[in-house]
Design an enzyme around this catalytic site. Structure first.
Site, short mmCIF file in Angstrom:
data_model
loop_
_atom_site.label_atom_id
_atom_site.label_comp_id
_atom_site.label_asym_id
_atom_site.label_seq_id
_atom_site.Cartn_x
_atom_site.Cartn_y
_atom_site.Cartn_z
N HIS A 1 -13.08 -34.90 -7.09
CA HIS A 1 -13.16 -35.60 -5.63
C HIS A 1 -12.26 -36.56 -4.78
O HIS A 1 -12.46 -37.44 -5.75
CB HIS A 1 -14.96 -36.17 -5.61
N ASP B 1 -11.77 -39.37 -8.74
CA ASP B 1 -11.83 -38.81 -9.52
C ASP B 1 -11.57 -37.70 -9.85
O ASP B 1 -10.27 -37.64 -9.08
CB ASP B 1 -13.77 -38.85 -10.03
N SER C 1 -21.45 -30.83 -4.62
CA SER C 1 -20.54 -32.31 -4.24
C SER C 1 -20.21 -32.48 -3.52
O SER C 1 -19.91 -33.84 -2.84
CB SER C 1 -19.99 -33.03 -5.88
#
Length: 362
Positions: free
Chosen positions: A334, A331, A42
């Site tokens: 991340h 978040d 990600s």
């Protein structure tokens, strides 16, 4: 008096032309590579998961709220990813496209793409659980891309583009944080050392595979201090409310093993640059000395409580912090795009040092 005005006009015109030349030179920055190809998780996925049947997506607000036009793209942050920023620093487009995006076609094929998939890892078991792209599938998609490149631009252009490109892989965090340390079956099957070796074997195969496809410059991004991610503190060290030292030690030892692997296999790839790119030190420094970099909050992310939210738990109904630029994390898992920018600058300096060093190739 007339001569004075003529001279003044000439001076103004000269200054204008000099300024124009400077702007043209700035706009024609010479790229350090033909393209950028990235693989992994990600941290480098700009939206490939949008096209997969998985819950691991970020194609909704508040993700992307600080992206151009405030559009969510699938990037797990508030704006651009580190790879977007690295692409721009390298003299390439400032947004690295997702390889699965239908809009990734035509001239865009010539400057690179991300083949990564959020929640993916070096171990197949990490990816399969959430139905995201395992590393081998990412490489397979690169082969399909390369075939398309040949079809549209010919073998010569395709081979030159790939051979002069930068390849990078960023993975491993999900293998530990979302597999080994939360899956009792994985821990029962492997010791931490055996699991690390399993991941290194996958990394070694990846290097061989992209080399076979024509890669000559390969960057291996190490693990971050994932014990300092807000989610990991909340799940594993909520009492002390500090970084999980065990996890950071695992990250450090795995990074050392990556470096040892590179030294071991380098003779097998003559003329190829294989570089270790460190992100551990810079992110750890940011977390420990946030005000030095203009941050105020390191323990929680900007979205929701910032303690556990990620993916669908960070959604349009979530309360968002007033100023994301003051937060290290967007978040619970991340970084913010502001934090990514600092890390990107550091990684780019490392990349240039490797490229300009004559001792890095055999």
């Amino acid at each position: 008096m007339e001569g004075h005005y003529i001279a003044l006009g000439i001076n103004v015109l000269t200054l204008f032309l000099l300024k124009l030349c400077a702007l043209q030179a700035e706009g024609q920055k010479q790229p350090i590579a033909s393209a950028l190809y990235v693989f992994g998780d990600s941290t480098i996925d700009p939206g490939n998961n949008n096209f997969l049947a998985t819950i691991v997506k970020a194609d909704f607000l508040p993700y992307g709220r600080d992206f151009p036009n405030g559009q969510p793209t699938g990037r797990f942050t508030n704006g651009r990813l580190i790879t977007d920023q690295l692409s721009e620093l390298a003299g390439l487009p400032d947004l690295l496209p997702a390889s699965l995006d239908p809009e990734f076609r035509g001239q865009k094929l010539l400057t690179g793409a991300s083949f990564g998939s959020s929640a993916s890892g070096y171990a197949d078991s990490t990816s399969i659980t959430l139905n995201v792209l395992p590393l081998e599938k990412q490489v397979e998609n690169f082969r399909l891309y390369k075939a398309q490149l040949v079809k549209q631009f010919g073998h010569e252009t395709a081979n030159r583009t790939v051979s002069q490109a930068l390849f990078a892989i960023s993975g491993g965090t999900d293998d530990f944080a979302n597999n080994y340390f939360i899956n009792p079956l994985t821990r029962k099957k492997y010791t931490i050392e055996q699991f690390q070796d399993l991941l290194l074997n996958s990394l070694s195969k990846f290097i061989q595979n992209v080399y076979n496809e024509g890669a000559t410059k390969i960057g291996i991004v190490g693990l971050p201090p994932f014990g300092c991610l807000p989610s990991q503190i909340s799940l594993h060290n909520i009492v002390e409310n500090t970084c999980v030292e065990e996890f950071n030690e695992v990250a450090s030892s795995f990074n050392s093993k990556i470096k040892a692997l590179i030294e071991k296999i380098r003779p097998n790839f003559p003329g190829v640059l294989i570089a270790y790119l460190d992100i551990y030190d810079k992110l750890f420094e940011i977390i420990k000395s946030p005000t030095k970099y203009g941050f105020e909050e390191t323990r929680k992310g900007c979205c929701g409580t910032g303690l556990l939210e990620t993916a669908i738990l960070c959604n349009p109904s979530s309360i968002i912090c007033h100023d994301p630029s003051k937060y290290v994390f967007w978040d619970s898992f991340h970084p913010t795009t502001e934090c990514y920018q600092i890390i990107a600058n550091d990684v780019f300096k490392q990349t240039l040092a490797y490229i300009n060093s004559p001792t890095q190739r055999n």
